[in-house]
Structures are given as C-alpha cells and as structure tokens.
Design a protein around this motif. Structure first.
Motif, PDB file in Angstrom:
ATOM      1  N   GLU A 105      -4.077  18.880   0.472  1.00  0.00           N
ATOM      2  CA  GLU A 105      -3.493  19.837  -0.479  1.00  0.00           C
ATOM      3  C   GLU A 105      -1.973  19.875  -0.384  1.00  0.00           C
ATOM      4  N   ARG A 106      -1.442  19.557   0.798  1.00  0.00           N
ATOM      5  CA  ARG A 106       0.009  19.558   0.997  1.00  0.00           C
ATOM      6  C   ARG A 106       0.623  18.173   0.795  1.00  0.00           C
ATOM      7  N   GLY A 107      -0.122  17.247   0.241  1.00  0.00           N
ATOM      8  CA  GLY A 107       0.442  15.965  -0.156  1.00  0.00           C
ATOM      9  C   GLY A 107       0.183  14.802   0.770  1.00  0.00           C
ATOM     10  N   VAL A 108      -0.511  15.001   1.896  1.00  0.00           N
ATOM     11  CA  VAL A 108      -0.813  13.898   2.816  1.00  0.00           C
ATOM     12  C   VAL A 108      -1.894  13.019   2.203  1.00  0.00           C
ATOM     13  N   THR A 109      -1.637  11.709   2.177  1.00  0.00           N
ATOM     14  CA  THR A 109      -2.643  10.790   1.616  1.00  0.00           C
ATOM     15  C   THR A 109      -3.112   9.736   2.612  1.00  0.00           C
ATOM     16  N   LEU A 110      -2.507   9.647   3.799  1.00  0.00           N
ATOM     17  CA  LEU A 110      -2.908   8.658   4.806  1.00  0.00           C
ATOM     18  C   LEU A 110      -3.597   9.364   5.960  1.00  0.00           C
ATOM     19  N   PHE A 111      -4.858   9.010   6.194  1.00  0.00           N
ATOM     20  CA  PHE A 111      -5.645   9.610   7.264  1.00  0.00           C
ATOM     21  C   PHE A 111      -6.101   8.497   8.200  1.00  0.00           C
ATOM     22  N   ASP A 112      -5.781   8.626   9.490  1.00  0.00           N
ATOM     23  CA  ASP A 112      -5.958   7.530  10.436  1.00  0.00           C
ATOM     24  C   ASP A 112      -7.026   7.853  11.478  1.00  0.00           C
ATOM     25  N   LEU A 117       0.843  -1.197   0.000  1.00  0.00           N
ATOM     26  CA  LEU A 117       0.000   0.000   0.000  1.00  0.00           C
ATOM     27  C   LEU A 117       0.876   1.244   0.000  1.00  0.00           C
ATOM     28  N   GLU A 118       0.764   2.069  -1.035  1.00  0.00           N
ATOM     29  CA  GLU A 118       1.578   3.283  -1.125  1.00  0.00           C
ATOM     30  C   GLU A 118       0.861   4.461  -0.490  1.00  0.00           C
ATOM     31  N   VAL A 119       1.584   5.192   0.355  1.00  0.00           N
ATOM     32  CA  VAL A 119       1.022   6.352   1.062  1.00  0.00           C
ATOM     33  C   VAL A 119       2.071   7.453   1.112  1.00  0.00           C
ATOM     34  N   SER A 120       1.666   8.630   1.574  1.00  0.00           N
ATOM     35  CA  SER A 120       2.610   9.713   1.797  1.00  0.00           C
ATOM     36  C   SER A 120       3.546   9.346   2.942  1.00  0.00           C
ATOM     37  N   SER A 121       4.726   9.955   2.969  1.00  0.00           N
ATOM     38  CA  SER A 121       5.716   9.617   3.987  1.00  0.00           C
ATOM     39  C   SER A 121       5.302  10.070   5.377  1.00  0.00           C
ATOM     40  N   LEU A 122       4.350  10.970   5.468  1.00  0.00           N
ATOM     41  CA  LEU A 122       3.719  11.380   6.722  1.00  0.00           C
ATOM     42  C   LEU A 122       2.212  11.278   6.561  1.00  0.00           C
TER      43      LEU A 122
END
Length: 376
Positions: A83-90, A48-53
């Motif tokens: 908008e700032r590149g975050v793709t993982l929301f927990d 699973l590919e996600v943003s580094s943060l």
C-alpha cells in the motif's frame, strides 16, 4: 544473557542516548513524516523495474531463531508495504526452510500481479519435508524441482526474480544458467540473479544468460561490494540488491555497548558485535546519529538513503517484523542527500574501520566462491 531485540522504541531510545534530549522533538517530527510516507520512485534491476526500496521477509517465520512472529501481523506488514508503494518482496526456500515463502504467498495474494517476487535456490533442501541437508545443490534437475515447490508455496505461476543463493562449487555456472533458461522458456521464471558469488562466476553467468540482479550484504557497516562487485555490475548493466542494509539493526540503534545476544541469534557469532569490538564499532552509529540530527530524519533512514545514493540501480531490502520499523524504513525513500553530502558522508564512513567479521567463518566460506569450469 538475553539479547536486546529491535523493539519499536529501541531506535528512538538509542538516538536519544547518543544525541541528547534536545533531539526528542526532532525524532517526533521524523516519525510523523514516515506515517504517510510512500515509495514513489522506481529503479531498474537490469530490465526489471521495482520500487526504490524492497522488503526482505527472511525473519517472518522466526526472528533470529529466537521468537516466532504472528503470521497475521506479518501478512499485515506485507500488505502495508504494498500500500505504501513497495513492489519488491524478497524470500528464499532456505528461510524457514520453506515457511517464509508460504507466508509471502498468502500475504501478496490480493495483489500478486502488481509486484515482483524474488526468491532463491541453492541449498540442499528436501522438497517434501523441508529438511535442510548439509551443503549446496545447484544441479539442474534439483533447481527445476526446487522451483516447482516455490511456485506452490508462493501460490503463483512464475518467479519474477530467481537467485542462486550461493555458488555451488560442484556445478558449472553455465549449467545453472541452462536450467534457469529452460524455466524461462516455460514461463516459470522471468529474471535471474546471483548472491554472494565470485566475480569471475558473475561474468560467466551473465555471458551465458543475462543476469538482472546481484544480491549481497552491503551497508555502512560492511562495504565489501565496493571492492569489485559494484564496478562489475555497472559494467554489465546488472542491478544490486543489498541485504542487511541496516547491519542487522546496528545502524538503526538496536545494539549498544551492553547488548548480549541470545543463543540461536547469529549476531552472537559475529565478531563485529563481540564485547571487545562492539564499543569501537559504535563510532559508526554515532556518525549515523549525527547525520540523522542534521537531516531531521531517523538513523535507519540515513543508512538506507546513503545506500541508495551510491548508485541509481541499488535497491535495499531491509527486513522487519514490526510495523513501526517498516514505516520508518519506507521514509528513507524521501531523504535527499546532495552530491556534496554524499561525498562528505562517504569520507566519514571510510574513516571508521570496522573491527571483527561480518559472519562466522563457516558461513563466510560460502561467499565469493567461483563455480568450476565446464569440462570440454
């Protein structure tokens, strides 16, 4: 006494106190850089590919049980993160309970197909009322019912990453994996993971159904996953997601020797922040501040960059309810530590033993649990 909450100025004020007024221009420069910072790099949690943060949204319904944030502002923070590149929301069904999933569902609606939603099941929560009953419940039928509720609250047709929040000592992990496999066949779950589990349970879970990610507390303040968990994740090709990567604000400068916490704030029950242990543990904050000065960044960025430098498949999920802190945290993705700097910083962190426990005993009892063996 009331707590000193993590306000937008706390991080700056603490750094000034530790490093002297000469650091003031430095901090301004660091903050300027974070204003336009984005999370451009990607990492893998299994396949699973996600943003580094990522962004942890746990406190968006109630901050440490003491304040209720503005929902429109929480939606704005979620959307700014994207908008700032975050793709993982927990999130998790236990946060609220249920309310955080609702907040996240509204917040990500405009870009749902461009992100990864992670949430968790495992506590015994009534799906109709949200009432949290004592103990855990990972019985297969309950898992499937819980996921139906998650899908409704999150306004989506699938959970990208579904975790077992804590291991149920009454249910074999193979039965849990079987329920998740059924949900995957229906397209309702895409990947799965475990949180704060025992090592044997992780190995058994992965054998039953490949695990994409493990979530546990991990930071300079608490390095428990270095004792076996990270090595096993590396062996099995599992990603690692640290929660509380800033030590509930400690590493960002939100807590000082005079801090006392309000009733309802769990930090009041963590002995690492007790009046007798806190002054000793602040040596770690001083170390982080010195590195922030050295690298011309903020303490929070040093703490997050340190975590990301430990393994290329570690994805921290700092939580916040304040826009200034979101932007500061995102800036950590641009901090570069050389291999020599990582070794030097690791040695310095290891030289500061932390006094006190990370959680109350009643909560710690749910960590490191091994699932029962399946009856033959």
């Amino acid at each position: 006494m009331t707590s000193k909450h993590d306000t937008p100025t706390d991080r700056r004020d603490f750094l000034l106190a530790a490093g002297g007024l000469a650091a003031a221009p430095l901090i301004g420069q660091a903050q300027d850089r974070t204003v336009q910072a984005t999370v451009a790099n990607r990492r893998k949690l299994g396949q699973l590919e996600v943003s580094s943060l990522g962004l942890g949204v746990q406190n968006m319904s109630r901050t440490y049980q003491t304040t209720i944030p503005s929902r429109p502002e929480m939606h704005r923070i979620i959307r700014t993160a994207f908008e700032r590149g975050v793709t993982l929301f927990d999130a998790a069904e236990a946060y609220g309970p249920h309310e955080v999933e609702r907040i996240l569902g509204v917040g990500v609606a405009p870009f749902r197909n461009d992100i990864v939603i992670a949430t968790k099941f495992g506590w015994d929560i009534d799906q109709q009322t949200g009432q949290r009953r004592p103990g855990l419940n990972s019985r297969p039928a309950h898992i499937k019912l819980a996921v139906e509720g998650m899908l409704q609250r999150l306004r989506t047709d699938r959970i990208d990453l579904l975790y077992q929040h804590r291991v149920d000592p009454q249910v074999p992990i193979e039965d849990v994996a079987g329920a998740v496999r059924d949900l995957m066949k229906e397209g309702k779950v895409l990947h799965w993971g475990l949180s704060e589990m025992g090592l044997s349970t992780l190995r058994r879970a992965h054998a039953a159904l490949p695990v994409s990610a493990v979530q546990s507390e991990y930071s300079m303040l608490w390095r428990g996953p270095e004792d076996g968990v990270l090595a096993l994740c590396e062996e099995l090709g599992i990603g690692f997601v640290p929660w509380s990567p800033l030590g509930v604000g400690f590493l960002a400068g939100a807590i000082d020797a005079k801090t006392r916490f309000a009733d309802g704030d769990i930090r009041q029950l963590e002995s690492r922040f007790s009046p007798e242990n806190l002054p000793h543990n602040l040596a770690l904050v001083a170390l982080v501040n010195s590195w922030a000065t050295r690298k011309q960044v903020t303490p929070a960025q040093i703490a997050l960059a340190w975590l990301m430098a430990q393994r290329p498949w570690i994805v921290p999920i700092p939580g916040t309810t304040q826009m200034a802190h979101l932007l500061d945290n995102i800036g950590a993705a641009h901090v570069r530590l050389t291999s020599g700097e990582v070794a030097e910083l690791n040695q310095a962190v290891a030289a500061i033993p932390i006094r006190g426990a990370r959680l109350p005993d009643a909560v710690l009892a749910y960590s490191g649990v091994e699932a029962p063996l399946r009856e033959k």
